[in-house]
Design a protein around this motif. Structure first.
Motif, PDB file in Angstrom:
ATOM      1  N   LEU A 331      53.868  58.779  68.047  1.00 23.09           N
ATOM      2  CA  LEU A 331      52.611  59.421  67.690  1.00 23.09           C
ATOM      3  C   LEU A 331      51.468  58.427  67.849  1.00 23.09           C
ATOM      4  N   TYR A 332      50.386  58.870  68.455  1.00 22.92           N
ATOM      5  CA  TYR A 332      49.220  58.019  68.664  1.00 22.92           C
ATOM      6  C   TYR A 332      48.003  58.916  68.721  1.00 22.92           C
ATOM      7  N   GLY A 333      46.802  58.327  68.818  1.00 24.64           N
ATOM      8  CA  GLY A 333      45.600  59.143  68.769  1.00 24.64           C
ATOM      9  C   GLY A 333      44.476  58.574  69.607  1.00 24.64           C
ATOM     10  N   ASP A 334      43.316  59.237  69.550  1.00 24.97           N
ATOM     11  CA  ASP A 334      42.115  58.760  70.221  1.00 24.97           C
ATOM     12  C   ASP A 334      41.006  58.612  69.186  1.00 24.97           C
ATOM     13  N   TYR A 335      40.352  57.466  69.208  1.00 29.52           N
ATOM     14  CA  TYR A 335      39.324  57.148  68.223  1.00 29.52           C
ATOM     15  C   TYR A 335      38.146  58.110  68.291  1.00 29.52           C
ATOM     16  N   CYS A 336      37.752  58.517  69.496  1.00 29.88           N
ATOM     17  CA  CYS A 336      36.548  59.331  69.663  1.00 29.88           C
ATOM     18  C   CYS A 336      36.811  60.820  69.509  1.00 29.88           C
ATOM     19  N   SER A 337      37.880  61.327  70.117  1.00 32.59           N
ATOM     20  CA  SER A 337      38.146  62.767  70.056  1.00 32.59           C
ATOM     21  C   SER A 337      38.831  63.178  68.764  1.00 32.59           C
ATOM     22  N   GLY A 338      39.482  62.235  68.079  1.00 36.47           N
ATOM     23  CA  GLY A 338      40.194  62.567  66.848  1.00 36.47           C
ATOM     24  C   GLY A 338      41.498  63.289  67.072  1.00 36.47           C
ATOM     25  N   GLU A 339      41.968  63.369  68.318  1.00 36.47           N
ATOM     26  CA  GLU A 339      43.222  64.059  68.605  1.00 36.47           C
ATOM     27  C   GLU A 339      44.418  63.180  68.256  1.00 36.47           C
ATOM     28  N   LEU A 340      45.477  63.822  67.808  1.00 36.95           N
ATOM     29  CA  LEU A 340      46.747  63.152  67.539  1.00 36.95           C
ATOM     30  C   LEU A 340      47.749  63.654  68.565  1.00 36.95           C
ATOM     31  N   PHE A 341      48.329  62.706  69.326  1.00 37.38           N
ATOM     32  CA  PHE A 341      49.239  63.026  70.413  1.00 37.38           C
ATOM     33  C   PHE A 341      50.678  62.671  70.030  1.00 37.38           C
ATOM     34  N   GLY A 351      55.762  60.836  80.768  1.00 40.23           N
ATOM     35  CA  GLY A 351      54.335  60.791  80.483  1.00 40.23           C
ATOM     36  C   GLY A 351      53.771  62.089  79.955  1.00 40.23           C
ATOM     37  N   GLU A 352      54.632  62.978  79.486  1.00 34.44           N
ATOM     38  CA  GLU A 352      54.175  64.282  79.032  1.00 34.44           C
ATOM     39  C   GLU A 352      53.902  64.228  77.535  1.00 34.44           C
ATOM     40  N   ALA A 353      52.648  63.997  77.188  1.00 29.92           N
ATOM     41  CA  ALA A 353      52.238  63.952  75.795  1.00 29.92           C
ATOM     42  C   ALA A 353      51.668  65.303  75.380  1.00 29.92           C
ATOM     43  N   ARG A 354      51.818  65.626  74.114  1.00 31.76           N
ATOM     44  CA  ARG A 354      51.275  66.867  73.561  1.00 31.76           C
ATOM     45  C   ARG A 354      50.213  66.543  72.525  1.00 31.76           C
ATOM     46  N   VAL A 355      49.199  67.374  72.421  1.00 30.46           N
ATOM     47  CA  VAL A 355      48.227  67.268  71.344  1.00 30.46           C
ATOM     48  C   VAL A 355      48.789  68.047  70.155  1.00 30.46           C
ATOM     49  N   LEU A 356      49.110  67.337  69.083  1.00 30.96           N
ATOM     50  CA  LEU A 356      49.687  67.978  67.903  1.00 30.96           C
ATOM     51  C   LEU A 356      48.641  68.410  66.902  1.00 30.96           C
TER      52      LEU A 356
END
Length: 395
Positions: A331-341, A351-356
């Motif tokens: 599990l990881y995320g993006d600082y700007c978009s706030g999405e958790l992948f 390389g197939e990540a999902r936005v959870l």
């Protein structure tokens, strides 16, 4: 973790994504932008602390059975969460030593594997007045929620620019200390430090803090016999802001912050070259003699800067029990978009990540407690625990 100042206005405008005021303790829930599958239930973030923290950057535990959580504040303090409450008195206050602002500050903490007995732990900060990286050892006091203030400096690395400091420190399953250092800053690694094995910048280092003065070099480090600085474990990294070890397999996962287009996830190997500045992600960036990729290790996953994404925040392979469907997902995320992948750790090369989850947070870090449950740290001042949405029952 870069461009904090540049994106501040954007983040403040996006603050209305919260469904509750900062003082409330209602959970953050997935919005319509969240993507889930049949295997992963809808997720939520349960508030643990929503006030009283100043620019938190990291959360961890001491592994001593105390159940305490330790939160790193960028201005130079380590705070303690005890039984769900934030203690008023800091565990450690280094604010007079720390040069903070932008990407500088107190950036990481790691507790020794034998902390319960020896009380030793490591911090990583940028010092006043020059912004050099300091990796230093401290010790717990007789009180588990307070530290002594005596410092033993292990390593000082000059920083040529004010950004890309890295900051992560963590003990691996081998008992050795791993240190993440960015390329030294500016844009595009202008002095090509990341590929220069005579430089410590742009690397993950590995040292033995139980031997030597002030440390020893592990005998199986890749450049012990020559060809580079003996502290180097892996190189060719731009800004490995957060990395972690899978507590089940021992695999080292790192999220490397990109330049202008691509963010990447890497599985770190001893002696590996991860490509920067030749490559940004899996794409040619600034090759000195054509795009020669032989010998480079490509990311296992990447994403571009579409939909407001700008800076990857590395997380953990989930090994907790509260959400069984997340077992084995990185599990990881993006600082700007706030999405958790989420990325399947058993087949990451796809390389197939999902936005959870779309959190609405400025995700500065993730953290684990002693049981392997995951927490999300909001740079604006919050700590949240990842949980599954309660299942509705028919009436």
């Amino acid at each position: 973790m870069r461009r904090w100042i540049a994106v501040a206005v954007t983040l403040l405008v996006g603050a209305n994504a919260f469904a509750f005021s900062p003082g409330e303790r209602a959970p953050l829930r997935a919005t319509a932008r969240a993507v889930t599958s049949a295997a992963v239930p809808p997720l939520r973030l349960v508030p643990i602390v929503t006030s009283g923290l100043q620019e938190p950057l990291y959360l961890t535990h001491a592994g001593d059975g105390s159940g305490l959580l330790f939160v790193v504040e960028q201005p130079g303090r380590i705070r303690v969460i005890e039984r769900g409450g934030l203690l008023k008195t800091p565990f450690l206050d280094l604010s007079e030593r720390v040069l903070s602002g932008g990407e500088r500050g107190l950036l990481g903490v790691a507790f020794h594997p034998d902390y319960a007995r020896n009380g030793r732990y490591i911090v990583n900060y940028t010092r006043r007045p020059d912004g050099a990286t300091v990796v230093a050892e401290y010790r717990r006091s007789d009180r588990p929620t307070r530290s002594r203030t005596e410092e033993r400096v292990l390593l000082i690395v000059p920083q040529p620019y004010p950004n890309h400091n890295g900051g992560m420190v963590a003990f691996g399953p081998d008992g050795l200390l791993y240190i993440g250092l960015g390329d030294g800053g500016s844009a595009g690694d202008p002095q090509n430090r990341s590929q220069n094995r005579d430089e410590l910048l742009g690397k993950i280092l590995r040292i033995d803090v139980d031997r030597g003065t002030p440390y020893a070099i592990p005998p199986d480090n890749p450049f012990v016999a020559g060809g580079g600085r003996p502290e180097i474990f892996a190189y060719g990294l731009r800004n490995p802001w957060r990395f972690s070890f899978d507590r089940r397999t021992g695999m080292l996962w790192a999220a490397d912050v990109g330049q202008y287009e691509w963010e990447e996830v890497d599985m770190i190997q001893r002696g590996g070259n991860y490509g920067w500045r030749i490559m940004e992600g899996a794409h040619c960036y600034s090759p000195p003699r054509g795009c020669q990729t032989a010998g480079l290790i490509f990311p296992v996953a990447e994403y571009g800067h579409e939909r407001g994404r700008c800076s990857i925040t590395g997380g953990y392979v989930y090994r907790g029990r509260a959400v069984p469907a997340l077992q084995g997902l990185y599990l990881y995320g993006d600082y700007c978009s706030g999405e958790l992948f989420a990325l399947d750790a058993t087949a990451p090369a796809s390389g197939e990540a999902r936005v959870l989850l779309q959190t609405g947070l400025s995700i500065s870090s993730f953290g684990e407690d002693e049981q392997g449950e995951l927490y999300v740290v909001d740079h604006r001042g919050g700590v949240y625990r990842l949980a599954a949405e309660p299942q509705r029952t028919g009436g």
